[in-house]
Motif scaffolding. Sequence first.
Motif, mmCIF file in Angstrom:
data_model
loop_
_atom_site.group_PDB
_atom_site.id
_atom_site.type_symbol
_atom_site.label_atom_id
_atom_site.label_comp_id
_atom_site.label_asym_id
_atom_site.label_seq_id
_atom_site.Cartn_x
_atom_site.Cartn_y
_atom_site.Cartn_z
ATOM 1 N N ASP A 93 -11.981 43.111 19.764
ATOM 2 C CA ASP A 93 -11.236 44.085 18.952
ATOM 3 C C ASP A 93 -10.673 45.234 19.800
ATOM 4 N N SER A 111 -11.812 45.323 13.107
ATOM 5 C CA SER A 111 -12.592 46.183 12.222
ATOM 6 C C SER A 111 -12.267 47.623 12.611
ATOM 7 N N ASN A 168 -13.009 42.961 6.096
ATOM 8 C CA ASN A 168 -14.070 42.258 6.816
ATOM 9 C C ASN A 168 -15.184 42.049 5.789
ATOM 10 N N ARG A 206 -21.595 43.989 5.084
ATOM 11 C CA ARG A 206 -22.378 43.480 6.211
ATOM 12 C C ARG A 206 -23.804 43.151 5.778
ATOM 13 N N ARG A 259 -28.020 43.784 17.475
ATOM 14 C CA ARG A 259 -26.683 44.049 18.033
ATOM 15 C C ARG A 259 -25.849 44.786 16.992
ATOM 16 N N MET A 293 -21.847 46.792 16.378
ATOM 17 C CA MET A 293 -20.516 46.998 16.939
ATOM 18 C C MET A 293 -20.591 48.215 17.855
ATOM 19 N N PHE A 326 -18.355 41.595 20.213
ATOM 20 C CA PHE A 326 -18.606 40.408 19.386
ATOM 21 C C PHE A 326 -18.484 39.127 20.215
ATOM 22 N N ASN A 329 -23.279 41.195 9.945
ATOM 23 C CA ASN A 329 -21.881 40.872 9.664
ATOM 24 C C ASN A 329 -21.805 40.278 8.264
ATOM 25 N N PHE A 331 -10.698 45.779 7.646
ATOM 26 C CA PHE A 331 -9.857 45.408 8.778
ATOM 27 C C PHE A 331 -8.593 46.244 8.699
HETATM 28 O O1 PAF Z 1 -19.102 42.348 14.393
HETATM 29 C C1 PAF Z 1 -17.953 42.634 14.788
HETATM 30 O O2 PAF Z 1 -17.728 43.017 15.940
HETATM 31 C C2 PAF Z 1 -16.824 42.556 13.779
HETATM 32 O O3 PAF Z 1 -17.326 42.544 12.488
HETATM 33 C C3 PAF Z 1 -15.881 41.355 14.017
HETATM 34 C C4 PAF Z 1 -16.566 40.064 13.595
HETATM 35 C C5 PAF Z 1 -15.435 41.240 15.457
HETATM 36 C C6 PAF Z 1 -14.633 41.490 13.165
HETATM 37 O O4 PAF Z 1 -13.869 42.591 13.517
#
Ligand code: PAF
Length: 328
Positions: free
Chosen positions: A73, A91, A146, A149, A170, A172, A193, A210, A237
């Motif tokens: 991302d 995201s 997205n 979660r 883990r 983001m 990711f 997620n 998103f």
């Molecule tokens: O977990 C993440 O990093 C995000 O939810 C993802 C799957 C890359 C989507 O932007």
Amino acid sequence: ALSASAATEMPPLPDVTGDKVQADGDFKIKFSIGTTESGAQYRGLEYFEKIVEQRSDGNIQVDLFPVAQLGDDREATSALQAGTLEMTMPSTSPLVNMFPQFAVFDLPFLFPQPEMADAVLDGEIGQQMLEDASSQGLVAIGWGENGYRQLTNSQHPVEKPEDLDGLKIRTMENDLHLDIWRTLGANPTPMSFAELFTALEQGVVDGQENPWITIESSKFNEVQDYATETNHVYTPFITLVSARFWDRLPEDYQALVRDAATKMGDYQREVSRTLNDQIKQDLKDSGMQITELSPEQVKVFQDQLEPVYEDWRDQIGGELIDDIREQV
Ligand code: PAF
């Protein structure tokens, strides 16, 4: 065991409506995302591709690149700024360093229902955020989902915050998410990711979080036996275009791309919501042990996370938080 992805059927792509758009020039859009071809996000991108290619009569060609092939991302967003990639849909969470207000969406349990997220994102606040994010070499043209979660892990069922004690989760690359998991007693690690599956497989981390659809489409159930339906954060998103590319597009094509982005976002939300429960069931059928929390159990997590609102109030802006909390 049944493969979860084999049981998941995508709804057919809607027909393209709207007139053809005439303008000069041939254009190519490379569109990169982090999730896989079997997720709702990719299905949305296929619809975007269909709209743009049909209505531009093939003058704009769209090529889709899933699974972070062209970067995760953050990297994809930098590539847009450099003008080496035309579109991406990250995201909001990993972009908080660039757009601090996006952190509001990382606040735990902010949107009790997805329709409340729609109202904020499609309303004044969301439109203002798109304008603000149309800077630093980017043009922000729409929202998508997205989603909510959910927590997964390889160790044991999680029903209450104490069960998280010491679990390596883990997150983001986002400080508010780190704060959430630390406050709950876990041991969070930010990670791209793109590295996550291997990290879970090798036990570098015990868990991750997620939406169901991403858990399933990324096959995390193959390396995570336990899941908890926490719904702790709703992640949007955001659809981004490289400003360098945008400035070369004739105005009529800009309007077409904007319209297609809106339709993609609406469709993608619909697909994501239609598939959410089905995919949760597929994951159960594939052998994942899923803990569904009662409202009382959710409240224990919520109460423990209330200090996070205070910690972040000044940084995000109290007015913005209050505005949203009044609407939901
Ligand atoms: O977990 C993440 O990093 C995000 O939810 C993802 C799957 C890359 C989507 O932007």
